[in-house]
Write a protein that holds these residues in place. Sequence first.
Motif, short mmCIF file in Angstrom:
data_model
loop_
_atom_site.label_atom_id
_atom_site.label_comp_id
_atom_site.label_asym_id
_atom_site.label_seq_id
_atom_site.Cartn_x
_atom_site.Cartn_y
_atom_site.Cartn_z
N GLU A 326 -23.60 48.56 -51.55
CA GLU A 326 -23.37 47.43 -50.66
C GLU A 326 -22.20 46.78 -51.27
O GLU A 326 -21.08 46.30 -50.71
CB GLU A 326 -24.46 46.61 -50.46
CG GLU A 326 -24.33 45.25 -49.84
CD GLU A 326 -25.60 44.39 -49.86
OE1 GLU A 326 -25.47 43.29 -49.21
OE2 GLU A 326 -26.55 44.74 -50.55
N ALA A 327 -22.31 46.55 -52.53
CA ALA A 327 -21.35 45.74 -53.39
C ALA A 327 -19.90 46.60 -53.25
O ALA A 327 -18.84 45.63 -53.18
CB ALA A 327 -21.63 45.52 -54.92
N GLY A 328 -19.85 47.89 -53.36
CA GLY A 328 -18.76 48.53 -53.48
C GLY A 328 -18.32 48.38 -51.93
O GLY A 328 -16.85 48.17 -51.77
N ALA A 329 -19.06 48.35 -50.79
CA ALA A 329 -18.50 48.37 -49.48
C ALA A 329 -17.77 47.11 -49.26
O ALA A 329 -16.77 47.13 -48.43
CB ALA A 329 -19.39 48.87 -48.48
N ARG A 330 -18.36 46.09 -49.86
CA ARG A 330 -17.68 44.76 -49.63
C ARG A 330 -16.45 44.27 -50.18
O ARG A 330 -15.82 43.58 -49.66
CB ARG A 330 -18.81 43.68 -50.10
CG ARG A 330 -19.92 43.35 -49.50
CD ARG A 330 -20.91 42.23 -49.94
NE ARG A 330 -22.33 42.35 -49.20
CZ ARG A 330 -22.53 41.92 -47.89
NH1 ARG A 330 -21.60 41.18 -47.32
NH2 ARG A 330 -23.71 41.79 -47.79
N VAL A 331 -15.98 45.25 -50.87
CA VAL A 331 -14.73 45.19 -51.53
C VAL A 331 -13.69 46.27 -51.18
O VAL A 331 -12.48 46.49 -51.25
CB VAL A 331 -14.54 44.94 -53.01
CG1 VAL A 331 -15.38 43.87 -53.45
CG2 VAL A 331 -15.21 46.40 -53.80
#
Length: 399
Positions: A326-331
């Motif tokens: 999720e954190a990677g997808a947000r950036v």
Amino acid sequence: MSLIQLSSSPVVLRLNRDLVRTIKRGHPWVYADALRELPKAKPGTPAVLLDNKRGQAVARGYYDPGCPVALRICETEPDVALDDRWAERRLKTARSLRNVFAATGTTNGYRLFNGEGDGLPGLVADVYADTAAVKLDGDGPVGFWDAAEIAEWMTREIGLSRIYERRKERGAGGRNLVGAVPEQPVEFLENGLTFTADVVRGQKTGFFLDQRDNRQQIRGWSRASRVLNVFSYTGGFSIAAGAGGASHVTSVDVAPAAIDAANDHWLRNGFDASQHEGVVADAFEFLADAARDRQKWDLVVLDPPSFAPNRESVPKAMTAYQNVIEAGARVTANRGLLAAASCSSHLDLPMFLECCEEGVSKARRRGTVVTIGGQPCDHPTPLALPEFRYLKFVLLRLD
């Protein structure tokens, strides 16, 4: 020459349930709870396995009464003796599978012996140019294999000049088997790129050779892209992206020494120093700060350490993978690429794809699977042992 240690007579073990078909199909492990008794014996003692019905011999291997995997099977033809001739046949077969690296001349860092995948239970050896690191996976392998003699064989057959035996803890309890102890990281080639491996103190045997094919995938997708490599270690994916023509690469790892090595690898390959930034930071904190600052990258690589060291930890591990994805997808930029990897053997591919789906969805993104990768050809696995196919690599395009 004595490649294996046979200082005692074989111990006889007997199954308490019918596992003969599984064993004959090639599953090389018998767990302690599948045996009628656990006789006293030294780890690594040779063993004959009997079936649960008639008491007929079905396999040979070596015994480790203190390990959950109490028997590692070496041979499913019980009449075949486990001796040096048997061991050398297996070593030579394993070596022949690595001839592809000698043929290309662009890669001299590879796994020579992959334990059960090469019919050499518990024996791992990684080659870095003229140097190798040997690892014996537990007390049973230590008691069965003769690491010093195997190192001598490797020297004669492959022409290595230094061989170091790793123990479980980095830099602790290792020993030199051939030549001088490698005091500095060893330089080697992977697909024409220059890397180094600290075979004494580095993670695994000094480098993550199992990601070779996946690094090559990233190399092909990086042209003119801003790339973020999180959990970068010494920058394997970063260098691949640089070689693929990335406009800028950011490497993030919590270990300062890893970032120093990533910076060094970037310069060793002749890339412009201004096109790479090494950041020492906690991965989750970095990603959270980047999302808050609305930073975006065209290609994001997430290669975290294993979150599931055992079966009991799988639910918590799935949550951790979902969170980092999720954190990677947000950036990740719109229509950008997100690569996520898992080296947790207790988490299979469908479970990891579920983590990808949940993580991407929580970031309010939609994903398309571009490709799915795994281990390269020098990490063979028994068909009947899916646990050995631990590496998952999923490349997604995000909308």
